[in-house]
Design a protein around this motif. Structure first.
Motif, PDB file in Angstrom:
ATOM      1  N   ALA A  72       0.859  -1.189   0.000  1.00  0.00           N
ATOM      2  CA  ALA A  72       0.000   0.000   0.000  1.00  0.00           C
ATOM      3  C   ALA A  72       0.894   1.237   0.000  1.00  0.00           C
ATOM      4  CB  ALA A  72      -0.939   0.000   1.206  1.00  0.00           C
ATOM      5  N   PHE A  73       0.297   2.381  -0.308  1.00  0.00           N
ATOM      6  CA  PHE A  73       1.030   3.632  -0.503  1.00  0.00           C
ATOM      7  C   PHE A  73       0.334   4.714   0.313  1.00  0.00           C
ATOM      8  CE2 PHE A  73       1.856   7.547  -2.904  1.00  0.00           C
ATOM      9  CZ  PHE A  73       3.192   7.436  -3.290  1.00  0.00           C
ATOM     10  N   GLY A  74       0.946   5.113   1.423  1.00  0.00           N
ATOM     11  CA  GLY A  74       0.298   6.026   2.359  1.00  0.00           C
ATOM     12  C   GLY A  74       0.795   7.452   2.252  1.00  0.00           C
ATOM     13  N   LEU A  75       0.215   8.218   1.332  1.00  0.00           N
ATOM     14  CA  LEU A  75       0.603   9.623   1.152  1.00  0.00           C
ATOM     15  C   LEU A  75      -0.499  10.581   1.600  1.00  0.00           C
ATOM     16  CD1 LEU A  75       2.555  11.786   0.096  1.00  0.00           C
ATOM     17  CD2 LEU A  75       1.534  11.481  -2.184  1.00  0.00           C
TER      18      LEU A  75
ATOM     19  N   ASN B 104      -5.738  -0.493  -0.194  1.00  0.00           N
ATOM     20  CA  ASN B 104      -5.110  -1.703   0.359  1.00  0.00           C
ATOM     21  C   ASN B 104      -4.589  -1.496   1.777  1.00  0.00           C
ATOM     22  OD1 ASN B 104      -5.491  -2.561  -2.275  1.00  0.00           O
ATOM     23  ND2 ASN B 104      -3.318  -2.661  -2.798  1.00  0.00           N
ATOM     24  N   GLY B 105      -4.795  -0.322   2.360  1.00  0.00           N
ATOM     25  CA  GLY B 105      -4.180  -0.003   3.645  1.00  0.00           C
ATOM     26  C   GLY B 105      -4.546  -0.929   4.790  1.00  0.00           C
ATOM     27  N   SER B 106      -5.744  -1.492   4.744  1.00  0.00           N
ATOM     28  CA  SER B 106      -6.190  -2.355   5.844  1.00  0.00           C
ATOM     29  C   SER B 106      -5.784  -3.802   5.659  1.00  0.00           C
ATOM     30  CB  SER B 106      -7.720  -2.274   5.979  1.00  0.00           C
ATOM     31  OG  SER B 106      -8.342  -2.746   4.783  1.00  0.00           O
ATOM     32  N   ILE B 107      -5.335  -4.188   4.454  1.00  0.00           N
ATOM     33  CA  ILE B 107      -4.993  -5.587   4.192  1.00  0.00           C
ATOM     34  C   ILE B 107      -3.513  -5.762   3.860  1.00  0.00           C
ATOM     35  CG2 ILE B 107      -7.317  -6.123   3.381  1.00  0.00           C
ATOM     36  CD1 ILE B 107      -6.216  -6.056   0.505  1.00  0.00           C
ATOM     37  N   ALA B 108      -2.793  -4.660   3.681  1.00  0.00           N
ATOM     38  CA  ALA B 108      -1.416  -4.735   3.203  1.00  0.00           C
ATOM     39  C   ALA B 108      -0.468  -5.285   4.262  1.00  0.00           C
ATOM     40  CB  ALA B 108      -0.939  -3.368   2.746  1.00  0.00           C
TER      41      ALA B 108
ATOM     42  N   THR C 246      -2.782   1.604  13.147  1.00  0.00           N
ATOM     43  CA  THR C 246      -4.148   1.093  13.021  1.00  0.00           C
ATOM     44  C   THR C 246      -4.746   1.569  11.707  1.00  0.00           C
ATOM     45  OG1 THR C 246      -5.057   2.988  14.240  1.00  0.00           O
ATOM     46  CG2 THR C 246      -4.557   1.011  15.515  1.00  0.00           C
ATOM     47  N   ALA C 247      -5.525   0.700  11.093  1.00  0.00           N
ATOM     48  CA  ALA C 247      -6.170   1.021   9.821  1.00  0.00           C
ATOM     49  C   ALA C 247      -7.648   0.690   9.914  1.00  0.00           C
ATOM     50  CB  ALA C 247      -5.517   0.243   8.687  1.00  0.00           C
TER      51      ALA C 247
ATOM     52  N   ALA D 184     -15.460  -2.433  -4.374  1.00  0.00           N
ATOM     53  CA  ALA D 184     -14.873  -3.757  -4.175  1.00  0.00           C
ATOM     54  C   ALA D 184     -13.375  -3.694  -3.889  1.00  0.00           C
ATOM     55  CB  ALA D 184     -15.141  -4.643  -5.398  1.00  0.00           C
ATOM     56  N   VAL D 185     -12.862  -2.517  -3.588  1.00  0.00           N
ATOM     57  CA  VAL D 185     -11.504  -2.389  -3.083  1.00  0.00           C
ATOM     58  C   VAL D 185     -11.585  -1.513  -1.849  1.00  0.00           C
ATOM     59  CG1 VAL D 185     -10.886  -0.342  -4.477  1.00  0.00           C
ATOM     60  CG2 VAL D 185      -9.089  -1.909  -3.697  1.00  0.00           C
ATOM     61  N   TRP D 186     -10.784  -1.830  -0.851  1.00  0.00           N
ATOM     62  CA  TRP D 186     -10.879  -1.120   0.422  1.00  0.00           C
ATOM     63  C   TRP D 186      -9.843  -0.006   0.521  1.00  0.00           C
ATOM     64  CZ3 TRP D 186     -11.144  -6.206   3.728  1.00  0.00           C
ATOM     65  CH2 TRP D 186     -12.455  -6.711   3.681  1.00  0.00           C
ATOM     66  N   GLN D 187     -10.326   1.190   0.855  1.00  0.00           N
ATOM     67  CA  GLN D 187      -9.451   2.286   1.255  1.00  0.00           C
ATOM     68  C   GLN D 187      -9.513   2.407   2.778  1.00  0.00           C
ATOM     69  OE1 GLN D 187     -11.376   2.806  -1.635  1.00  0.00           O
ATOM     70  NE2 GLN D 187      -9.558   2.683  -2.921  1.00  0.00           N
ATOM     71  N   ALA D 188      -8.432   2.887   3.344  1.00  0.00           N
ATOM     72  CA  ALA D 188      -8.356   2.926   4.806  1.00  0.00           C
ATOM     73  C   ALA D 188      -7.988   4.311   5.306  1.00  0.00           C
ATOM     74  CB  ALA D 188      -7.330   1.913   5.311  1.00  0.00           C
TER      75      ALA D 188
END
Length: 393
Positions: free
Chosen positions: A132-135, A169-173, A200-201, A212-216
């Motif tokens: 995942a990419f957290g910017l 993907n932040g919650s599954i990465a 925590t996400a 159908a894709v999760w953002q966190a």
């Protein structure tokens, strides 16, 4: 696949290398068999389709243009074609791949040390580890350069504090790249591994697109990251921008994929649907819309192919990528809206797929730089004046 389904009015396939056609068709066939029959149910529930990940891994496409480390090392054209085919099936699957293969893996490949590339990338290429990419932050989207997340050195670790938002993907990465400002004021990249205390996400709910894709939403409270997880070659926000510039072209391809899907669905519907004694495809107003859609798709195909060809030659600029992202997303938005209109009332039923594409294009139109921001990047290039900062570049 049939010529009509491929939507190649100007024989653009003749411009492609055999290996580019092969990977495109392989991905398209997998999507037709595995994604399209299943995705509406996941989209409606707002669930991520974990069952598709093993098959996705077997395609061997994770990492896109990354060379070595188990990645396929595709051309930029091939990576674009793959991005288009995934989005043509479903925007959520396209986003999952875009985050993992391009934003996350490319960041490590371009900004990591050799040791870091060897440590992280092979498992990501096999899809054993998700990235995942957290910017983006709650208060900083377009002005990401002003990010507030902080990193301070403490012995053999860095301690991260801050918040992130809209992290795909932040919650599954297994590996979340967190971009944070260090004690020297410069931005660095930190690979935060799953299970890190203080990280925590929370999955964002209530979305009307890419369901159908999760953002966190991510919170970092004293999250301790080993010093060896700081990307060695990231020294400023300019390095982060380089990643965004090099991945943005794939968003143009993804918009193209959604537009192609919408046109193909509308054409098939108009040939089958009869009103007033004949297929609605026989009416002048309908044919005018279909012809306009095809013309716009053809311009997008040529633009995406040329942009990726320039990328393969090392000649793509940030402004070129921004122009393509802006044009293709805005054009796809119009095509999908007209396609939904041609379905009439059926256009709001998930079973026909067009409703999903109609919703998803709104997210693609916005992420990785809004229409307005892309225009300002191009404007800065052609005038030499920055409308963002008010200064000459």
């Amino acid at each position: 696949m049939t010529e009509t389904a491929r939507t190649d009015f100007y024989a653009i396939e003749e411009l492609l290398a055999p290996e580019e056609v092969e990977v495109r068709d392989r991905v398209a066939d997998w999507c037709a068999k595995e994604v399209t029959p299943r995705i509406n149910d996941y989209w409606e529930r707002g669930d991520f389709p974990f069952e598709l990940v093993p098959g996705f891994a077997e395609l061997g496409i994770a990492g896109g243009t990354v060379q070595g480390y188990g990645s396929p090392g595709m051309s930029a054209v091939a990576a674009g074609l793959v991005a288009a085919e995934l989005a043509r099936a479903d925007g959520s699957i396209g986003t999952f791949n875009g985050v993992h293969s391009f934003l996350a893996m490319q960041s490590i490949a371009l900004l990591g040390s050799e040791e870091q590339r060897e440590r992280f990338l092979p498992a990501m290429a096999r899809m054993e580890k998700i990235g995942a990419f957290g910017l983006t932050e709650p208060q900083h989207g377009s002005d990401a350069v002003a990010l507030e997340t902080r990193a301070r050195r403490d012995g053999d670790s860095y301690v991260l504090d801050g918040q992130k938002k809209w992290i795909g993907n932040g919650s599954i990465a297994d590996y979340v790249l967190i971009w944070a400002r260090g004690e020297d004021g410069q931005v660095g990249g930190y690979v935060v591994e799953k299970g890190t205390p203080g990280f925590t996400a929370r999955v964002m709910t209530g979305k009307t697109a890419l369901r159908a894709v999760w953002q966190a939403e991510i919170t970092l409270e004293g999250a301790r990251v080993p010093a060896e997880n700081r990307l060695e070659n990231c020294r400023s926000f300019k390095d982060v921008s380089t990643i965004l510039d090099r991945t943005r072209y794939t968003v143009a391809w993804r918009a193209l994929g959604v537009a192609m899907a919408a046109y193909e669905l509308a054409l098939a519907h108009c040939l089958q649907r009869e009103q007033f004694g004949q297929p609605i495809a026989g009416y002048q107003l309908v044919q005018e819309k279909l012809a306009t859609m095809l013309a716009e798709i053809t311009t997008m195909q040529l633009m995406c192919w040329r942009l990726s060809s320039l990328a393969d030659a090392g000649r793509m600029t940030a402004a070129m990528a921004s122009l393509a992202k802006r044009h293709c997303c805005a054009t796809a938005r119009r095509i999908v809206a007209d396609s939904r209109d041609l379905f009439g009332g059926d256009g709001i039923l998930l079973q026909h797929h067009i409703a999903r594409h109609h919703a998803d294009i709104e997210a693609i139109y916005t992420f990785e730089g809004t229409d307005h921001v892309q225009a300002l990047i191009v404007g800065r290039e052609i005038t030499g004046l920055s409308a963002i900062s008010g200064r000459r570049r």
